[in-house]
Scaffold this active site. Sequence first.
Site, PDB file in Angstrom:
ATOM      1  N   SER A   1      -2.958  -1.039 -11.293  1.00 52.61           N
ATOM      2  CA  SER A   1      -1.642  -1.388 -10.278  1.00 52.61           C
ATOM      3  C   SER A   1      -2.101  -1.535  -9.090  1.00 52.61           C
ATOM      4  O   SER A   1      -2.959  -1.094  -8.527  1.00 52.61           O
ATOM      5  CB  SER A   1      -0.741  -0.738 -10.608  1.00 52.61           C
ATOM      6  OG  SER A   1      -1.133   0.885 -10.285  1.00 52.61           O
TER       7      SER A   1
ATOM      8  N   GLU B   1      -0.479  -1.992  -4.939  1.00 49.72           N
ATOM      9  CA  GLU B   1       0.659  -1.392  -4.068  1.00 49.72           C
ATOM     10  C   GLU B   1       0.647  -2.737  -2.765  1.00 49.72           C
ATOM     11  O   GLU B   1      -0.591  -2.910  -2.271  1.00 49.72           O
ATOM     12  CB  GLU B   1       0.597  -0.222  -3.580  1.00 49.72           C
ATOM     13  CG  GLU B   1       1.586   0.326  -2.468  1.00 49.72           C
ATOM     14  CD  GLU B   1       1.648   1.630  -2.436  1.00 49.72           C
ATOM     15  OE1 GLU B   1       1.606   2.599  -3.367  1.00 49.72           O
ATOM     16  OE2 GLU B   1       1.507   2.069  -1.352  1.00 49.72           O
TER      17      GLU B   1
ATOM     18  N   ASP C   1       9.365   9.928   4.629  1.00 54.39           N
ATOM     19  CA  ASP C   1       9.311  10.789   5.805  1.00 54.39           C
ATOM     20  C   ASP C   1      10.137  10.287   6.947  1.00 54.39           C
ATOM     21  O   ASP C   1      10.738   9.177   6.890  1.00 54.39           O
ATOM     22  CB  ASP C   1       7.595  10.417   6.522  1.00 54.39           C
ATOM     23  CG  ASP C   1       6.538  11.163   5.479  1.00 54.39           C
ATOM     24  OD1 ASP C   1       6.756  12.234   5.041  1.00 54.39           O
ATOM     25  OD2 ASP C   1       5.765  10.475   4.979  1.00 54.39           O
TER      26      ASP C   1
ATOM     27  N   PHE D   1      -4.143   7.291   9.309  1.00 59.28           N
ATOM     28  CA  PHE D   1      -3.409   7.498   7.846  1.00 59.28           C
ATOM     29  C   PHE D   1      -3.640   8.721   7.323  1.00 59.28           C
ATOM     30  O   PHE D   1      -2.769   9.273   6.858  1.00 59.28           O
ATOM     31  CB  PHE D   1      -3.774   6.423   7.021  1.00 59.28           C
ATOM     32  CG  PHE D   1      -3.334   4.943   7.062  1.00 59.28           C
ATOM     33  CD1 PHE D   1      -2.103   4.871   7.946  1.00 59.28           C
ATOM     34  CD2 PHE D   1      -3.487   3.919   6.174  1.00 59.28           C
ATOM     35  CE1 PHE D   1      -1.711   3.365   8.113  1.00 59.28           C
ATOM     36  CE2 PHE D   1      -2.950   2.708   6.260  1.00 59.28           C
ATOM     37  CZ  PHE D   1      -2.176   2.586   7.067  1.00 59.28           C
TER      38      PHE D   1
ATOM     39  N   HIS E   1      -4.641   2.968  -9.463  1.00 61.42           N
ATOM     40  CA  HIS E   1      -3.657   2.282  -8.373  1.00 61.42           C
ATOM     41  C   HIS E   1      -4.373   1.896  -7.249  1.00 61.42           C
ATOM     42  O   HIS E   1      -4.899   2.929  -6.425  1.00 61.42           O
ATOM     43  CB  HIS E   1      -2.333   3.312  -8.240  1.00 61.42           C
ATOM     44  CG  HIS E   1      -1.292   2.706  -7.400  1.00 61.42           C
ATOM     45  ND1 HIS E   1      -0.344   1.899  -8.001  1.00 61.42           N
ATOM     46  CD2 HIS E   1      -0.865   2.855  -6.236  1.00 61.42           C
ATOM     47  CE1 HIS E   1       0.420   1.552  -7.055  1.00 61.42           C
ATOM     48  NE2 HIS E   1       0.210   2.167  -5.714  1.00 61.42           N
TER      49      HIS E   1
HETATM   50  C1  LIG Z   1       1.892   6.746  -4.110  1.00 58.17           C
HETATM   51  C2  LIG Z   1       2.822   7.072  -3.044  1.00 58.17           C
HETATM   52  C3  LIG Z   1       3.568   6.195  -2.543  1.00 58.17           C
HETATM   53  C4  LIG Z   1       4.237   6.191  -1.335  1.00 58.17           C
HETATM   54  N1  LIG Z   1       5.284   5.283  -1.193  1.00 58.17           N
HETATM   55  C5  LIG Z   1       6.139   5.320   0.221  1.00 58.17           C
HETATM   56  C6  LIG Z   1       6.961   4.663   0.515  1.00 58.17           C
HETATM   57  O1  LIG Z   1       7.128   3.727  -0.109  1.00 58.17           O
HETATM   58  N2  LIG Z   1       7.688   4.664   1.762  1.00 58.17           N
HETATM   59  C7  LIG Z   1       7.634   5.984   2.392  1.00 58.17           C
HETATM   60  O2  LIG Z   1       8.353   6.169   3.347  1.00 58.17           O
HETATM   61  N3  LIG Z   1       6.788   7.129   2.029  1.00 58.17           N
HETATM   62  C8  LIG Z   1       5.802   6.690   0.819  1.00 58.17           C
HETATM   63  N4  LIG Z   1       5.145   7.635   0.363  1.00 58.17           N
HETATM   64  C9  LIG Z   1       4.635   8.829   1.290  1.00 58.17           C
HETATM   65  C10 LIG Z   1       5.953   9.903   1.021  1.00 58.17           C
HETATM   66  O3  LIG Z   1       7.032   9.703   1.214  1.00 58.17           O
HETATM   67  C11 LIG Z   1       5.296  10.939   1.867  1.00 58.17           C
HETATM   68  O4  LIG Z   1       4.305  11.696   1.516  1.00 58.17           O
HETATM   69  C12 LIG Z   1       6.553  12.070   1.673  1.00 58.17           C
HETATM   70  O5  LIG Z   1       6.235  13.236   2.778  1.00 58.17           O
HETATM   71  C13 LIG Z   1       6.567  13.112   0.472  1.00 58.17           C
HETATM   72  O6  LIG Z   1       7.308  12.311  -0.461  1.00 58.17           O
HETATM   73  P1  LIG Z   1       7.332  12.910  -1.962  1.00 58.17           P
HETATM   74  O7  LIG Z   1       8.062  12.017  -2.537  1.00 58.17           O
HETATM   75  O8  LIG Z   1       6.057  13.392  -2.297  1.00 58.17           O
HETATM   76  O9  LIG Z   1       8.352  14.133  -1.653  1.00 58.17           O
HETATM   77  P2  LIG Z   1       8.694  15.447  -2.407  1.00 58.17           P
HETATM   78  O10 LIG Z   1       8.004  15.485  -3.862  1.00 58.17           O
HETATM   79  O11 LIG Z   1       9.980  15.638  -2.353  1.00 58.17           O
HETATM   80  O12 LIG Z   1       8.030  16.643  -1.796  1.00 58.17           O
HETATM   81  C14 LIG Z   1       7.979  16.726  -0.147  1.00 58.17           C
HETATM   82  C15 LIG Z   1       7.360  18.049   0.224  1.00 58.17           C
HETATM   83  O13 LIG Z   1       8.607  18.883   0.211  1.00 58.17           O
HETATM   84  C16 LIG Z   1       8.395  20.218  -0.539  1.00 58.17           C
HETATM   85  N5  LIG Z   1       9.389  20.349  -1.554  1.00 58.17           N
HETATM   86  C17 LIG Z   1       9.816  19.612  -2.666  1.00 58.17           C
HETATM   87  N6  LIG Z   1      10.905  20.219  -3.226  1.00 58.17           N
HETATM   88  C18 LIG Z   1      11.081  21.218  -2.066  1.00 58.17           C
HETATM   89  C19 LIG Z   1      12.306  22.305  -2.055  1.00 58.17           C
HETATM   90  N7  LIG Z   1      13.245  22.278  -2.871  1.00 58.17           N
HETATM   91  N8  LIG Z   1      12.093  23.193  -1.327  1.00 58.17           N
HETATM   92  C20 LIG Z   1      11.128  23.125  -0.252  1.00 58.17           C
HETATM   93  N9  LIG Z   1      10.311  22.313  -0.373  1.00 58.17           N
HETATM   94  C21 LIG Z   1      10.046  21.469  -1.192  1.00 58.17           C
HETATM   95  C22 LIG Z   1       7.133  19.544  -1.674  1.00 58.17           C
HETATM   96  O14 LIG Z   1       6.083  20.404  -2.136  1.00 58.17           O
HETATM   97  C23 LIG Z   1       6.172  18.786  -0.437  1.00 58.17           C
HETATM   98  O15 LIG Z   1       5.517  19.313   0.478  1.00 58.17           O
HETATM   99  C24 LIG Z   1       4.175   7.555  -0.494  1.00 58.17           C
HETATM  100  C25 LIG Z   1       3.341   8.437  -0.945  1.00 58.17           C
HETATM  101  C26 LIG Z   1       2.694   8.196  -2.268  1.00 58.17           C
HETATM  102  C27 LIG Z   1       1.401   9.140  -2.632  1.00 58.17           C
END
Ligand SMILES: Cc1cc2nc3c(=O)[nH]c(=O)nc-3n(C[C@H](O)[C@H](O)[C@H](O)COP(=O)(O)OP(=O)(O)OC[C@H]3O[C@@H](n4cnc5c(N)ncnc54)[C@H](O)[C@@H]3O)c2cc1C
Length: 318
Positions: free
Chosen positions: A40, A42, A134, A242, A292
């Site tokens: 895949s 990105e 973020d 990054f 990916h």
């Molecule tokens: C494959 C991939 C694609 C991405 N694409 C994008 C994009 O398109 N746009 C963008 O802006 N960013 C993107 N990101 C970056 C991502 O948004 C950031 O890394 C962000 O900081 C975390 O997103 P997440 O979905 O992993 O968050 P989550 O899974 O919600 O986790 C975030 C943090 O919060 C903690 N956490 C989760 N639940 C709780 C809770 N209930 N209480 C306390 N802590 C908690 C987790 O342990 C983790 O440290 C991407 C990252 C990856 C790996």
Amino acid sequence: MNHAPAPPAAPPATLERWLTGPRFGALPAREPGHPVPALSFEFFPPKTEALEAQLWHCIRRLEPLAPRFVSVTYGAGGSTQERTHTTVSRIVTETVLTPAAHLTCVAATRAEVNAIAHRYWEAGIRHIVALRGDVPGGGRYEPHPQGYAYAADLVAGLRQVADFEISVAAYPEVHPAALSAEADLDNLKRKLDAGATRAITNFFFETATYLRFLDRCLAAGINVPIVPGIMPVSNFPQLAKFAAMSGASVPSWMGHLFEGTDDDLEIRRMVAAIMAAEQVRLLQANGIDEFHFYTLNRPDLTYAIAHILGVRPRPTPA
Ligand SMILES: Cc1cc2nc3c(=O)[nH]c(=O)nc-3n(C[C@H](O)[C@H](O)[C@H](O)COP(=O)(O)OP(=O)(O)OC[C@H]3O[C@@H](n4cnc5c(N)ncnc54)[C@H](O)[C@@H]3O)c2cc1C
């Protein structure tokens, strides 16, 4: 007077030395008839017409490689909402590719996020990469009071909107804001239990780190693909920035690999292709058959690595 230190004495030039010296494991070649890995790709949505042309050149170049899906990122705080939508919609209507739209929780209410998801569904997009996102410009993340707090909540919300395929993010080196490695793994499990069917990892460069993470996932009862995110390194200084933001480490051997290539694009790209090809072949040697690629909208490195993996272009319908 300063004397340069004497170079280390050369080891004796004997065949014995080859027979007893260190071994660097050979990577297996793909046998004819053995299935090629699923890929895949990105992309990020373009900001200008020139970047748009670059993106579409990239999409057209990679399209014949028949990836399982291509995904389009969503800018910090929803800043690319329209551009992400336009790009994935164009992919649906103008290519044979299956797009996945990234969607984040940051700075939006649940109703706003659900409305975007509905729009995707109506435009024929069936796959969402669900993320927390973020804070634009950095800073501490605070959930929107009426929003989805974390990606796991977003996954659960999307399941109510429509029957999307949902992928989520995973962090072999632990997300930088996680309370602990265990809490981060529990979080990944929550996202999968909420309905995601695949995780895509942040990029990493030490294969052993990823393999240890897979072991931890298996031990935690996770059994969906944790697809390695591969970052072909086209710009080493930019990569270091990054990496610092996303919690990925850059091993010192990489600095050594790219040393002296800043002004030599061609050599840098060759080094990058060889490095990424070694990484994916080593992963393949460990049984991984899905990858990916973070293309950064530049097709050539990804294309070359896919080629080395045995992936060949298929004719696209006219
Ligand atoms: C494959 C991939 C694609 C991405 N694409 C994008 C994009 O398109 N746009 C963008 O802006 N960013 C993107 N990101 C970056 C991502 O948004 C950031 O890394 C962000 O900081 C975390 O997103 P997440 O979905 O992993 O968050 P989550 O899974 O919600 O986790 C975030 C943090 O919060 C903690 N956490 C989760 N639940 C709780 C809770 N209930 N209480 C306390 N802590 C908690 C987790 O342990 C983790 O440290 C991407 C990252 C990856 C790996």
